[in-house]
Design a protein around this motif. Structure first.
Motif, mmCIF file in Angstrom:
data_model
loop_
_atom_site.group_PDB
_atom_site.id
_atom_site.type_symbol
_atom_site.label_atom_id
_atom_site.label_comp_id
_atom_site.label_asym_id
_atom_site.label_seq_id
_atom_site.Cartn_x
_atom_site.Cartn_y
_atom_site.Cartn_z
ATOM 1 N N ASP A 117 0.982 -1.155 0.176
ATOM 2 C CA ASP A 117 -0.044 0.074 -0.082
ATOM 3 C C ASP A 117 0.734 1.073 0.231
ATOM 4 O OD1 ASP A 117 -2.361 -1.327 -0.169
ATOM 5 O OD2 ASP A 117 -2.623 -1.399 2.405
ATOM 6 N N GLU A 121 1.120 4.187 -2.693
ATOM 7 C CA GLU A 121 0.690 5.663 -2.487
ATOM 8 C C GLU A 121 2.115 6.544 -3.137
ATOM 9 O OE1 GLU A 121 -1.275 8.858 -1.028
ATOM 10 O OE2 GLU A 121 -1.744 7.274 -1.886
ATOM 11 N N ARG A 240 0.268 8.840 7.310
ATOM 12 C CA ARG A 240 -0.866 9.289 6.668
ATOM 13 C C ARG A 240 -1.902 8.327 6.197
ATOM 14 N NH1 ARG A 240 -0.077 12.953 1.299
ATOM 15 N NH2 ARG A 240 0.103 10.891 0.284
ATOM 16 N N LEU A 241 -1.347 6.972 5.738
ATOM 17 C CA LEU A 241 -2.394 6.038 5.254
ATOM 18 C C LEU A 241 -2.963 5.610 6.493
ATOM 19 C CD1 LEU A 241 -0.345 4.305 2.306
ATOM 20 C CD2 LEU A 241 -2.206 6.240 2.233
ATOM 21 N N GLN A 242 -2.300 5.384 7.639
ATOM 22 C CA GLN A 242 -2.976 4.875 8.712
ATOM 23 C C GLN A 242 -3.791 5.741 9.440
ATOM 24 O OE1 GLN A 242 -1.487 1.630 10.450
ATOM 25 N NE2 GLN A 242 -3.781 1.903 10.656
ATOM 26 N N GLN A 243 -3.687 6.761 9.383
ATOM 27 C CA GLN A 243 -4.747 7.992 9.823
ATOM 28 C C GLN A 243 -5.966 7.801 8.920
ATOM 29 O OE1 GLN A 243 -4.519 9.710 12.690
ATOM 30 N NE2 GLN A 243 -6.526 10.583 12.109
ATOM 31 N N GLN A 244 -5.728 7.712 7.593
ATOM 32 C CA GLN A 244 -7.024 7.750 6.640
ATOM 33 C C GLN A 244 -7.510 6.384 7.112
ATOM 34 O OE1 GLN A 244 -5.053 7.789 2.710
ATOM 35 N NE2 GLN A 244 -4.762 10.023 2.816
ATOM 36 N N LYS A 245 -6.860 5.340 7.251
ATOM 37 C CA LYS A 245 -7.458 4.030 7.780
ATOM 38 C C LYS A 245 -8.420 4.145 8.808
ATOM 39 C CE LYS A 245 -5.888 0.171 6.343
ATOM 40 N NZ LYS A 245 -4.813 -1.024 6.335
ATOM 41 N N GLU A 247 -9.568 6.920 10.400
ATOM 42 C CA GLU A 247 -10.716 7.991 9.871
ATOM 43 C C GLU A 247 -12.007 7.238 9.265
ATOM 44 O OE1 GLU A 247 -8.936 11.042 7.892
ATOM 45 O OE2 GLU A 247 -8.068 12.077 9.515
ATOM 46 N N LYS A 248 -11.576 6.410 8.223
ATOM 47 C CA LYS A 248 -12.592 5.789 7.493
ATOM 48 C C LYS A 248 -13.269 4.778 8.312
ATOM 49 C CE LYS A 248 -13.398 2.610 3.489
ATOM 50 N NZ LYS A 248 -14.377 1.803 4.312
#
Length: 260
Positions: A117, A121, A240-245, A247-248
């Motif tokens: 992932d 990105e 950033r990707l962990q935070q997006q995950k 938040e989702k």
């Protein structure tokens, strides 16, 4: 008397450290009430996570702070403060915050961002950057006629730095219109299309219209994109990707919740 570390004190005051309700061993007794040893370990774990080195001094400081906390807690209870509605509400909110943090930490642990992932990105960002970076200048004016007048001045030999003084862009007018090194994706499409179509050292001979007004653009230089190595930006991408995950996941839970 040893001084308790300020970061730990702040964390304690903010209610960020979970304290077990019961323990098999006690760290100390204050007025006959035992302080569970697990509380010390929780505080030490918090300090280790922040980079504090393991030391006897830190252990002693934690022990002293726990004793002080217990002394103050007992005094507050004796004054009946624990029964006040506003205090109870704050205690419940602190408990809820700790529980939420524990849940999210567990979610992150069990739903890590994969290297695949991260690489995907990284490649996507590089793709958006393109293979070239541009160093443009511009003048932004309100009307097409104003832009045409500026082009006429440039064609007669006036320096771009001089005409940039009339720009409506406060961020670049005092720098001669210089926008620094950028990739086309950072600009609105009419601007980027005109910019990439210019030869080095040339300016647009017709006004470029955008939602901001009319631009006159000059291309000072162009170079190959200098993308940072994957390993260098990997930690930031992972965060950033962990935070997006997270938040989702929170949004998904919210959407499923029955709120009346």
């Amino acid at each position: 008397m040893k001084r308790f570390p300020s970061r730990l004190a702040i964390a304690l005051m903010a209610g960020f450290i979970a304290l077990p309700a019961a323990a098999a061993e006690s760290l100390a007794k204050v007025n006959g009430i035992a302080i569970p040893a697990e509380r010390a370990e929780a505080m030490l774990a918090e300090q280790r996570a922040q980079g504090a080195p393991e030391s006897q001094q830190l252990k002693d400081a934690v022990r002293e702070e726990l004793i002080r906390r217990e002394v103050l807690s007992q005094e507050a209870t004796n004054k009946g403060l624990a029964k006040k509605a506003d205090v109870q509400a704050q205690m419940e909110m602190a408990k809820q915050a700790i529980l939420i943090r524990a849940y999210l930490q567990d979610f992150v642990k069990n739903n890590p961002v994969s290297d695949a992932d991260l690489k995907k990105e990284y490649d996507a960002i590089k793709g958006r950057m393109g293979d070239k970076e541009y160093k443009p200048r511009h003048v932004l004016v309100e009307t097409e006629d104003e832009a045409k007048a500026i082009i006429a001045k440039l064609q007669s030999g006036t320096a771009f730095e001089e005409v940039a003084k009339d720009s409506r862009d406060p961020g670049s007018k005092d720098r001669g219109g210089d926008l620094g090194w950028s990739n086309p994706g950072m600009f609105v499409k009419p601007f980027s299309d005109a910019m990439v179509g210019l030869e080095k050292g040339k300016f647009t001979t017709a006004p470029v219209k955008s939602d901001f007004g009319y631009h006159v653009i000059q291309l000072d230089d162009v170079r190959a994109t200098q993308a940072p190595p994957f390993e260098e930006v990997k930690p930031q991408l992972q965060q950033r990707l962990q935070q997006q995950k997270v938040e989702k996941h929170v949004l998904d839970l919210r959407a499923k919740a029955k709120v009346e």
